[in-house]
Motif scaffolding. Structure first.
Motif, mmCIF file in Angstrom:
data_model
loop_
_atom_site.group_PDB
_atom_site.id
_atom_site.type_symbol
_atom_site.label_atom_id
_atom_site.label_comp_id
_atom_site.label_asym_id
_atom_site.label_seq_id
_atom_site.Cartn_x
_atom_site.Cartn_y
_atom_site.Cartn_z
ATOM 1 N N THR A 212 7.046 7.738 -17.702
ATOM 2 C CA THR A 212 5.848 8.316 -18.073
ATOM 3 C C THR A 212 4.795 7.429 -18.670
ATOM 4 N N ALA A 213 5.187 6.292 -19.097
ATOM 5 C CA ALA A 213 4.367 5.217 -19.773
ATOM 6 C C ALA A 213 3.988 4.250 -18.779
ATOM 7 N N SER A 214 4.368 4.271 -17.370
ATOM 8 C CA SER A 214 3.889 3.307 -16.323
ATOM 9 C C SER A 214 2.493 3.197 -16.383
ATOM 10 N N HIS A 215 2.187 1.682 -16.526
ATOM 11 C CA HIS A 215 0.709 1.417 -16.433
ATOM 12 C C HIS A 215 0.219 1.686 -15.276
ATOM 13 N N CYS A 216 1.137 1.191 -14.101
ATOM 14 C CA CYS A 216 0.442 1.588 -12.729
ATOM 15 C C CYS A 216 0.262 3.018 -12.370
ATOM 16 N N GLY A 217 1.236 3.901 -12.891
ATOM 17 C CA GLY A 217 0.919 5.225 -12.786
ATOM 18 C C GLY A 217 -0.289 5.859 -13.625
ATOM 19 N N LYS A 218 -0.956 5.232 -14.533
ATOM 20 C CA LYS A 218 -2.106 5.328 -15.022
ATOM 21 C C LYS A 218 -3.256 4.722 -14.110
ATOM 22 N N GLY A 219 -3.116 4.103 -12.982
ATOM 23 C CA GLY A 219 -4.054 3.391 -12.207
ATOM 24 C C GLY A 219 -4.483 2.110 -12.403
ATOM 25 N N ALA B 234 -1.195 5.460 -6.725
ATOM 26 C CA ALA B 234 -0.527 4.876 -7.782
ATOM 27 C C ALA B 234 -0.633 6.134 -8.910
ATOM 28 N N ILE B 235 -1.568 6.606 -9.056
ATOM 29 C CA ILE B 235 -1.792 7.739 -9.773
ATOM 30 C C ILE B 235 -0.895 9.084 -9.644
ATOM 31 N N ALA B 236 -0.857 9.087 -8.319
ATOM 32 C CA ALA B 236 -0.187 10.272 -7.860
ATOM 33 C C ALA B 236 1.425 9.900 -8.492
ATOM 34 N N GLU B 237 1.966 8.859 -8.241
ATOM 35 C CA GLU B 237 3.264 8.480 -8.689
ATOM 36 C C GLU B 237 3.339 8.685 -10.213
ATOM 37 N N GLY B 238 2.483 8.528 -10.867
ATOM 38 C CA GLY B 238 2.539 8.711 -12.464
ATOM 39 C C GLY B 238 2.331 9.901 -12.574
ATOM 40 N N ALA B 239 1.785 10.925 -11.884
ATOM 41 C CA ALA B 239 1.917 12.374 -12.129
ATOM 42 C C ALA B 239 3.167 12.780 -11.918
ATOM 43 N N ALA B 240 3.567 12.398 -10.739
ATOM 44 C CA ALA B 240 5.088 12.707 -10.280
ATOM 45 C C ALA B 240 6.137 12.527 -11.340
ATOM 46 N N LEU B 241 6.155 11.371 -11.967
ATOM 47 C CA LEU B 241 7.035 11.002 -12.957
ATOM 48 C C LEU B 241 6.803 11.908 -14.441
ATOM 49 N N PHE C 24 0.859 -1.089 -0.134
ATOM 50 C CA PHE C 24 0.032 -0.012 -0.012
ATOM 51 C C PHE C 24 0.855 1.378 -0.035
ATOM 52 N N ALA C 25 2.004 1.308 0.612
ATOM 53 C CA ALA C 25 2.886 2.498 0.685
ATOM 54 C C ALA C 25 3.621 2.821 -0.602
ATOM 55 N N THR C 26 3.897 1.625 -1.352
ATOM 56 C CA THR C 26 4.641 1.951 -2.557
ATOM 57 C C THR C 26 4.003 0.942 -3.732
ATOM 58 N N PRO C 27 2.756 1.701 -4.314
ATOM 59 C CA PRO C 27 1.982 0.884 -5.062
ATOM 60 C C PRO C 27 2.496 0.371 -6.318
ATOM 61 N N CYS C 28 3.527 1.047 -6.924
ATOM 62 C CA CYS C 28 4.050 0.808 -8.177
ATOM 63 C C CYS C 28 5.493 0.016 -8.042
ATOM 64 N N LEU C 29 5.872 -0.423 -7.085
ATOM 65 C CA LEU C 29 7.261 -1.130 -6.642
ATOM 66 C C LEU C 29 6.893 -2.392 -6.178
ATOM 67 N N HIS C 30 7.661 -3.456 -6.798
ATOM 68 C CA HIS C 30 7.547 -4.819 -6.390
ATOM 69 C C HIS C 30 8.113 -5.091 -5.131
ATOM 70 N N LEU C 31 7.169 -5.809 -4.351
ATOM 71 C CA LEU C 31 7.338 -6.013 -2.859
ATOM 72 C C LEU C 31 8.296 -7.238 -2.802
ATOM 73 N N ASP C 32 9.463 -7.037 -2.274
ATOM 74 C CA ASP C 32 10.460 -7.947 -2.052
ATOM 75 C C ASP C 32 10.192 -9.226 -1.828
ATOM 76 N N GLY C 33 10.298 -10.371 -2.624
ATOM 77 C CA GLY C 33 9.786 -11.734 -2.186
ATOM 78 C C GLY C 33 8.409 -11.976 -2.736
#
Length: 381
Positions: free
Chosen positions: A116-123, A146-153, A66-75
């Motif tokens: 900027t083409a991140s699918h996660c960043g598009k929701g 997630a969308i906020a991360e895309g906007a930041a990129l 939840f804290a990092t929606p567009c980053l693979h959780l280790d393991g």
């Protein structure tokens, strides 16, 4: 008593089996949208299975937090990329996860990750058992993050202070969109009774590496005629497909270039000039075999034709800033009648060298010329 114990045990097993559920989620859709459907499920119990069915385009289902929606959780789980060809109507690949506890499970598509083409960043995110609407860990809040991360990129890329994100054409002073992100994908491909492994560069929303057949499809493109155009000007093609350029009236070429320099040969395929008389009824052709899914850019190198918009593309993705319309506009901007004198020197010969996107076989009277990437010229008289 013994019989009653067996009966009760059997009923308990049936009850457990009945409680386990299979949940179906489609990843993407026939239109190529960046979406999971449904976006989230609630009420999943321990032992339940979630089956992800991958639709056209090229997506993943990858666990995050939840804290990092567009980053693979280790393991955490990661399906890897599942490229599916446009127009596919059956036989979709699937990926399953098993629910091991009743806590929330967060996931996303990692196509275009960190760009900027991140699918996660598009929701394009998904959840199992998220918090209820209005709570801190609701699905709506997860998707919004997630969308906020895309906007930041997007903001960091467009920032004038970030000089490394400003791209210009290979000549002239035109500003052009940044390159698309590329992910190297290894995929097992099965066609008919043949299976092989291929490694290729996956662009955002690029087609699958699976040929339509072992011999591929034939795509016919008319070059010239009544107008200075390739018709159609842009096509989607799969590996092993053949683009057949059919040259009509006037004198044209099909010559490979790059997005950054639309009207300059990049040393790839070049049909050479094909003069065709006004009353011709038979037309010369030039064949290009597609070997991967990366975009291919081309133009006519007859004087003034490229600057008039006579350009062509294979697998130019409309959702990318580097789409066909942008390529054509750049050609006109850099080489059209209103442009400053161009430094784009055009080659005077029709010789070509190998390239990574296709193999060429132009039609030449009395001979067959075949050129493939990394191979020599072979004449069969």
């Amino acid at each position: 008593m013994f019989r009653s114990t067996i009966l009760l045990s059997g009923l308990a097993l049936l009850s457990t089996a009945a409680a386990q559920q299979v949940w179906h989620v489609t990843v993407g859709d026939a239109a190529g949208d960046t979406i999971y459907n449904p976006t989230h499920i609630t009420g999943a119990a321990v032992g339940d299975t979630v089956v992800f069915e991958f639709n056209p385009k090229n997506h993943t289902v990858t666990r995050s937090s939840f804290a990092t929606p567009c980053l693979h959780l280790d393991g955490g789980f990661d399906s890897g990329f599942f490229p599916v060809a446009p127009g596919t109507t059956s036989g979709f690949p699937t990926y399953n996860i098993t629910v091991n506890d009743t806590g929330p499970i967060w996931a996303y598509c990692k196509q275009g990750e960190f760009t900027t083409a991140s699918h996660c960043g598009k929701g394009m995110v998904f959840a199992v058992n998220p918090g209820a609407d209005g709570t801190a860990n609701s699905f709506a809040n997860f998707q919004a993050a997630a969308i906020a991360e895309g906007a930041a990129l997007a903001s960091s890329t467009s920032s004038p202070s970030a000089s490394s994100t400003i791209y210009t054409a290979a000549y002239g002073s035109a500003t052009i969109p940044p390159p698309d992100s590329v992910v190297t994908v290894t995929q097992t491909v099965t066609v008919a009774q043949s299976t092989w492994t291929t490694t290729y560069a996956s662009f955002p929303d690029s087609p699958a590496p699976t040929p339509a057949s072992l011999t591929g499809n034939v795509i016919r493109v008319i070059v010239g005629g009544s107008s200075l155009t390739f018709d159609p000007p842009s096509v989607a093609a799969l590996p092993r497909d053949t683009i057949v350029f059919e040259f009509h009236q006037k004198n044209h070429t099909a010559t490979q270039s790059n997005f950054e320099s639309p009207c300059v040969s990049n040393g790839g395929f070049d049909s050479g000039f094909n003069p065709v008389s006004a009353n011709a009824t038979e037309f010369p052709t030039y064949n290009l075999t597609i070997n991967d899914t990366a975009p291919v850019w081309a133009f006519c190198r007859q004087d003034g034709h490229c600057g008039s918009g006579m350009v062509f593309a294979v697998n130019a993705e409309n959702s990318s800033a580097r789409n066909f319309d942008a390529f054509k506009a750049l050609a006109i901007q850099l080489n059209g009648t209103g442009a400053a004198t161009s430094t784009a020197a055009q080659p005077s010969s029709s010789q070509a060298s190998g390239n990574s996107n296709g193999a060429m076989s132009p039609s030449i009277p009395g001979a067959l010329l075949t050129l493939a990437a990394g191979m020599c010229l072979t004449f069969l008289m």
